[in-house]
Scaffold this active site. Structure first.
Site, PDB file in Angstrom:
ATOM      1  N   ARG A 133      86.725  29.732 102.674  1.00 31.20           N
ATOM      2  CA  ARG A 133      86.739  30.708 101.572  1.00 31.20           C
ATOM      3  C   ARG A 133      86.439  30.079 100.220  1.00 31.20           C
ATOM      4  NH1 ARG A 133      91.065  33.364 100.232  1.00 31.20           N
ATOM      5  NH2 ARG A 133      92.553  32.509 101.720  1.00 31.20           N
TER       6      ARG A 133
ATOM      7  N   HIS B 201      84.162  27.829  99.653  1.00 33.92           N
ATOM      8  CA  HIS B 201      82.695  27.875  99.544  1.00 33.92           C
ATOM      9  C   HIS B 201      82.231  29.304  99.257  1.00 33.92           C
ATOM     10  CE1 HIS B 201      83.105  24.321 102.427  1.00 33.92           C
ATOM     11  NE2 HIS B 201      82.427  23.791 101.429  1.00 33.92           N
TER      12      HIS B 201
HETATM   13  P1  AMP Z   1      81.630  20.363 100.359  1.00 32.74           P
HETATM   14  O1  AMP Z   1      81.046  21.185 101.458  1.00 32.74           O
HETATM   15  O2  AMP Z   1      83.031  19.926 100.612  1.00 32.74           O
HETATM   16  O3  AMP Z   1      80.715  19.259  99.899  1.00 32.74           O
HETATM   17  O4  AMP Z   1      81.752  21.351  99.134  1.00 32.74           O
HETATM   18  C1  AMP Z   1      80.652  22.088  98.669  1.00 32.74           C
HETATM   19  C2  AMP Z   1      81.030  22.743  97.369  1.00 32.74           C
HETATM   20  O5  AMP Z   1      82.158  23.591  97.567  1.00 32.74           O
HETATM   21  C3  AMP Z   1      81.428  21.712  96.299  1.00 32.74           C
HETATM   22  O6  AMP Z   1      80.955  22.139  95.043  1.00 32.74           O
HETATM   23  C4  AMP Z   1      82.932  21.768  96.379  1.00 32.74           C
HETATM   24  O7  AMP Z   1      83.560  21.374  95.172  1.00 32.74           O
HETATM   25  C5  AMP Z   1      83.170  23.239  96.661  1.00 32.74           C
HETATM   26  N1  AMP Z   1      84.496  23.436  97.237  1.00 32.74           N
HETATM   27  C6  AMP Z   1      85.041  22.764  98.288  1.00 32.74           C
HETATM   28  N2  AMP Z   1      86.300  23.172  98.500  1.00 32.74           N
HETATM   29  C7  AMP Z   1      86.571  24.115  97.552  1.00 32.74           C
HETATM   30  C8  AMP Z   1      87.711  24.910  97.221  1.00 32.74           C
HETATM   31  N3  AMP Z   1      88.855  24.806  97.908  1.00 32.74           N
HETATM   32  N4  AMP Z   1      87.625  25.753  96.181  1.00 32.74           N
HETATM   33  C9  AMP Z   1      86.470  25.853  95.465  1.00 32.74           C
HETATM   34  N5  AMP Z   1      85.363  25.142  95.726  1.00 32.74           N
HETATM   35  C10 AMP Z   1      85.410  24.282  96.745  1.00 32.74           C
END
Ligand code: AMP
Length: 278
Positions: A35, A37
């Site tokens: 969620r 993402h």
């Molecule tokens: P990742 O797939 O972990 O590389 O994350 C992709 C994007 O989603 C990055 O900009 C992260 O900072 C964001 N993201 C990951 N977890 C969260 C979260 N719990 N709340 C908001 N954004 C998130």
């Protein structure tokens, strides 16, 4: 939703959208979507006409091969989630597509932004992040790109990269989504047992407690108290830092606007990060 694997195809679709006067929003991810993402997708939909999300586990930002191997991958579920949330284009490139032979790396001097915290414990991590995000920006050419503040240091690094490389992209930082318990949503949470999820809550408790203590104590006092409190759990702390939100340097003596506590710790084998503005 169009599911695309080729960079050339993305370029064509984007060029046509631009010709039609549409704005482009971009959400880069490593998949195993949740969620948090989806909140980025929703925000991108509010602010731009066409939303492009990428799903790519970028090998160059992993300093630990085991971590790369164990990173969760759920591509079918990711595509379904993106479609359900109104994403227009899902980009699932291969490693060869993103790193064609002979491709050059951008020159960005991140300085101390990339040597503290994540940079200290994951050497080379931000070079990999800059490498992949700059490549995505070249291919997608978004008007706005949406990043989660869950990766607080990454947002600062990306903003600096955009400044140095002169990309015409607005970086939109988005708040961290949490489970009702307070645990920050993360793809890595899939690797935690129910018991470990309870244990990992101690990260959120440590940050919340620090936020409370910041009202009446100095940064150094809050930090010392937070570390002592955190260490009552079985998790292994990598760092707990209270930093200036722009320079990411440890606060020395006095509080500044936007001071943020950042933490990284191992819950069993799983490395988790979180942060909170104090
Ligand atoms: P990742 O797939 O972990 O590389 O994350 C992709 C994007 O989603 C990055 O900009 C992260 O900072 C964001 N993201 C990951 N977890 C969260 C979260 N719990 N709340 C908001 N954004 C998130």
């Amino acid at each position: 939703m169009r599911k695309v694997e080729s960079a050339a195809r993305i370029r064509e679709i984007i060029a046509a959208a631009r010709d039609a006067g549409q704005t482009i929003g971009f959400v880069p991810t490593m998949g195993a979507l949740h969620r948090g993402h989806m909140a980025l997708i929703e925000r991108a939909k509010q602010q731009t006409d066409i939303v492009v999300a990428s799903v790519f586990v970028n090998p160059t930002q992993f300093n630990n091969p085991k971590d790369l191997e164990l990173y969760p991958r759920t591509p079918e579920k990711d595509a379904a989630l993106l479609e359900a949330h109104g994403c227009d284009i899902a980009f699932f490139p291969s490693v060869a597509e993103m790193y064609p032979e002979g491709s050059k790396n951008p020159t960005v001097s991140l300085g101390s932004l990339a040597t503290v915290m994540e940079g200290q414990f994951r050497p080379g991590h931000f070079d990999g992040v800059v490498q992949i995000v700059s490549r995505f920006f070249e291919i997608v050419q978004p008007d706005k790109a949406f990043f989660g503040l869950k990766d607080f240091q990454q947002v600062a690094v990306i903003k600096e990269m955009v400044r140095q490389l002169g990309f015409g992209v607005e970086i939109v930082p988005c708040p961290t989504l949490r489970e009702p318990s307070g645990l920050a949503m993360s793809s890595r949470n899939m690797r935690l047992s129910d018991e470990q999820k309870q244990e990992a809550l101690h990260i959120y408790r440590t940050l919340s407690r620090a936020s409370e203590e910041a009202k009446s104590h100095s940064p150094a006092e809050v930090k010392a108290s937070a570390i002592a409190y955190f260490n009552q759990s079985d998790m292994k702390l990598e760092y707990f830092s209270i930093v200036d939100p722009t320079t990411l340097q440890d606060l020395n003596g006095t509080w500044v606007e936007g001071a943020t506590a950042c933490i990284a710790a191992f819950c069993g084998e799983v490395r988790l990060i979180d942060n909170m503005q104090l």
